[in-house]
Design a protein around this motif. Structure first.
Motif, short mmCIF file in Angstrom:
data_model
loop_
_atom_site.label_atom_id
_atom_site.label_comp_id
_atom_site.label_asym_id
_atom_site.label_seq_id
_atom_site.Cartn_x
_atom_site.Cartn_y
_atom_site.Cartn_z
N ARG A 203 9.68 43.13 -30.09
CA ARG A 203 8.51 42.66 -31.09
C ARG A 203 7.12 42.51 -30.96
O ARG A 203 7.61 42.01 -28.76
CB ARG A 203 8.73 41.22 -30.60
CG ARG A 203 10.59 40.79 -31.23
CD ARG A 203 11.39 39.51 -31.24
NE ARG A 203 12.60 39.48 -31.78
CZ ARG A 203 13.01 39.14 -33.74
NH1 ARG A 203 12.41 38.45 -34.04
NH2 ARG A 203 14.45 39.33 -33.43
N ARG A 204 6.46 41.22 -31.66
CA ARG A 204 4.89 42.18 -31.31
C ARG A 204 5.08 40.50 -30.64
O ARG A 204 5.79 39.53 -30.93
CB ARG A 204 4.25 42.30 -32.40
CG ARG A 204 2.92 41.94 -32.50
CD ARG A 204 2.40 42.04 -33.17
NE ARG A 204 2.62 42.96 -34.77
CZ ARG A 204 1.90 43.74 -34.62
NH1 ARG A 204 1.22 44.55 -34.91
NH2 ARG A 204 2.23 44.61 -35.91
N ILE A 205 4.41 40.33 -29.21
CA ILE A 205 3.56 39.09 -28.85
C ILE A 205 2.30 38.69 -29.72
O ILE A 205 1.69 40.12 -29.16
CB ILE A 205 3.64 39.32 -27.50
CG1 ILE A 205 4.24 39.84 -26.76
CG2 ILE A 205 2.78 38.11 -26.28
CD1 ILE A 205 6.38 39.29 -26.76
N THR A 206 2.33 37.72 -29.95
CA THR A 206 1.30 36.96 -31.13
C THR A 206 0.35 36.60 -30.16
O THR A 206 0.53 35.22 -30.36
CB THR A 206 1.77 36.54 -32.16
OG1 THR A 206 2.77 37.37 -32.82
CG2 THR A 206 0.90 36.76 -32.71
N ALA B 264 7.60 26.04 -40.35
CA ALA B 264 8.03 27.03 -38.85
C ALA B 264 7.60 25.74 -37.93
O ALA B 264 6.93 25.25 -37.94
CB ALA B 264 7.98 28.32 -38.72
N ARG B 265 8.19 26.31 -36.72
CA ARG B 265 7.67 25.98 -35.40
C ARG B 265 7.60 26.51 -34.26
O ARG B 265 8.27 28.08 -34.74
CB ARG B 265 8.71 24.41 -34.89
CG ARG B 265 10.23 25.15 -33.99
CD ARG B 265 10.80 23.74 -34.02
NE ARG B 265 11.87 24.00 -33.15
CZ ARG B 265 12.86 23.95 -31.85
NH1 ARG B 265 11.65 22.69 -31.19
NH2 ARG B 265 13.53 24.40 -31.03
N LYS B 266 6.29 26.49 -33.13
CA LYS B 266 6.15 27.80 -32.37
C LYS B 266 7.34 28.30 -31.33
O LYS B 266 8.00 27.19 -31.32
CB LYS B 266 4.83 27.27 -31.60
CG LYS B 266 4.54 28.51 -30.84
CD LYS B 266 3.04 27.96 -30.22
CE LYS B 266 2.75 28.35 -28.68
NZ LYS B 266 3.41 28.99 -27.93
N ARG B 267 7.72 29.17 -31.32
CA ARG B 267 8.57 29.35 -30.59
C ARG B 267 8.77 28.90 -29.31
O ARG B 267 7.77 29.35 -28.19
CB ARG B 267 9.09 30.65 -30.87
CG ARG B 267 10.47 31.65 -30.10
CD ARG B 267 11.16 32.85 -30.01
NE ARG B 267 10.62 33.66 -31.74
CZ ARG B 267 10.85 34.23 -32.32
NH1 ARG B 267 10.16 35.40 -31.29
NH2 ARG B 267 10.76 34.68 -33.43
N ASP C 250 7.58 34.49 -23.57
CA ASP C 250 6.47 33.92 -24.38
C ASP C 250 6.05 34.23 -25.41
O ASP C 250 5.49 35.54 -25.16
CB ASP C 250 5.08 32.79 -23.74
CG ASP C 250 4.35 32.51 -24.07
OD1 ASP C 250 4.37 32.51 -25.69
OD2 ASP C 250 3.22 31.66 -23.84
N TYR C 251 6.55 34.88 -26.74
CA TYR C 251 5.66 34.67 -28.04
C TYR C 251 4.76 34.88 -28.10
O TYR C 251 4.52 35.52 -28.99
CB TYR C 251 6.85 35.34 -29.16
CG TYR C 251 8.90 35.47 -28.14
CD1 TYR C 251 8.87 37.62 -28.61
CD2 TYR C 251 9.27 35.16 -28.24
CE1 TYR C 251 9.61 37.60 -28.25
CE2 TYR C 251 11.42 35.89 -27.52
CZ TYR C 251 10.92 37.23 -27.83
OH TYR C 251 12.47 37.69 -27.51
N GLY C 252 4.35 34.33 -28.10
CA GLY C 252 2.85 33.09 -28.54
C GLY C 252 2.89 32.63 -29.72
O GLY C 252 4.39 32.09 -30.08
#
Lengths: 260, 260
Positions: free
Chosen positions: B61-64, B108-111, B117-119
């Motif tokens: 998964r991309r960290i954003t 949505a909400r920030k994960r 920490d996916y950002g």
């Protein structure tokens, strides 16, 4: 007919996050149906530079080759548009970001090549004001990026001032329309070196005089030509004001109001 | 209830202009109400590279971070989304491109930060299917980029497969929904090395067996988990097929159909 306020916000405000935030709060506070058209600012030019794409300007206009169109589509249609939409949502404005391609709202055709080949630049052919009205009826606030499309399925770069006046004029079929150009000056100035020399009311005669005297010049000329054309074509009121004075300008307490 | 076809098109097709063109023609030909969700493909990664922004992947998964979110917003929400919309317009599909922020369609909400920490990544909280239904009733075809927003006014990067299934499930309030995942393989394969070993019908039991045997693995697992969850949550039919076989797959003549 319902009242509709069509607001154009210029590039310099887009480039300044604090100024943009103030402007969006004022925009959110406008009563009644409203619609926003934004410019792109310097972000597209900066992005093109970073990507090694050269920006060519001819007579103050950007020449839009395909790589530049991609940058404009990314920056105006993506980054700027969606950031504004998300911020308006947080201000409880149910914004919907779009280009002229979305829902077929603003159809254009690629500008014919005469002396200059502007590239992927669109001259507006038709605004689908019925479609836009349908969004307004649903309590949505359209936020337009200055991009249109052709019947061939191409995206086209389009001047934001022109797009604002074309949309405002066509929306007169359904509404009593006020068109407001917000930018970084307090209005049309009678003395370009004096920020406070705002002309409160400008008639076509005064405009012609000021143009002849050279006190109104450069970028103001196409903006005012667009604005007076809108007034001639059914728009009830046109105001040119500082982005920080939107709320006051709506009450005619700031900026320049154009009069026929 | 009306029939609605929700189609997700994957990144590899987005990266291939000829394949995308074929896919959009097939999508345009689908009968009845439809809705498209697109991934982003490698363009975002390539754009980030050109801009000197590093792409960090953790567990696929991309960290954003914020610069990467800006790239994703530009590329997915701007370039890819608007090019698809303009092409669909030329195919006489009245497409309207949007992110979840537009018209407040996908909140949505920030994960939350746990081990990773996916950002700026969003976990979907709520789909406003009433709003989306309103576009469909107006004969518009929504085209979603995989971006959502938070109540705080942030844009958030969101997995396109997850967004497709969340939208499909919520649209079941108003429609009989078929969800189709289009990608670069012919369906779910019983032998990953044999492109023609497509499983025509897949039940949860067969899925569990194939997973245990290792014949279904990697990226197919989250895709199928999403797909079976959608089926459990009201979606009438889920199909996984090659982007070139969309028209056939709708007739159940290609791809893998999931069954409860």
């Amino acid at each position: 007919m319902d009242n509709l306020t069509v607001v154009k916000i210029g590039g310099n405000v887009i480039d300044d996050p604090a100024a943009l935030k103030r402007f969006l709060a004022a925009f959110a506070g406008l009563p009644g149906a409203k619609l926003l058209i934004h410019g792109g600012g310097k972000v597209a030019t900066q992005m093109a530079e970073k990507l090694g794409i050269q920006t060519t300007m001819v007579e103050g206009r950007r020449i839009t080759d395909q790589p530049m169109l991609d940058v404009v589509t990314m920056v105006y249609g993506g980054l700027v548009n969606k950031q504004i939409v998300a911020k308006l949502q947080a201000l409880e404005v149910n914004a919907i970001g779009m280009t002229g391609a979305d829902a077929g709202t603003v159809l254009a055709r690629k500008r014919p090549v005469k002396d200059i080949d502007y590239g992927m630049v669109g001259d507006i052919e038709e605004v689908d004001s019925g479609q836009i009205q349908f969004f307004l009826r649903q309590a949505l606030t359209p936020v337009f990026a200055p991009i249109t499309y052709s019947l061939a399925g191409d995206l086209l770069n389009t001047n934001a001032d022109t797009m604002a006046s074309a949309i405002a004029v066509d929306m007169c079929r359904h509404n009593t329309v006020t068109l407001i150009y917000c930018f970084e000056k307090k209005g049309v100035l009678s003395d370009p070196s004096d920020e406070n020399s705002v002309i409160n009311v400008l008639t076509p005669e005064q405009y012609a005089e000021n143009k002849a005297a050279g006190t109104i010049n450069k970028g103001m000329i196409p903006k005012l030509d667009n604005a007076f054309k809108a007034l001639d074509s059914g728009v009830s009121k046109v105001i040119i004001c500082h982005a920080d004075e939107l709320a006051m300008a709506v009450q005619q307490g700031a900026g320049t109001t154009l009069k026929k």
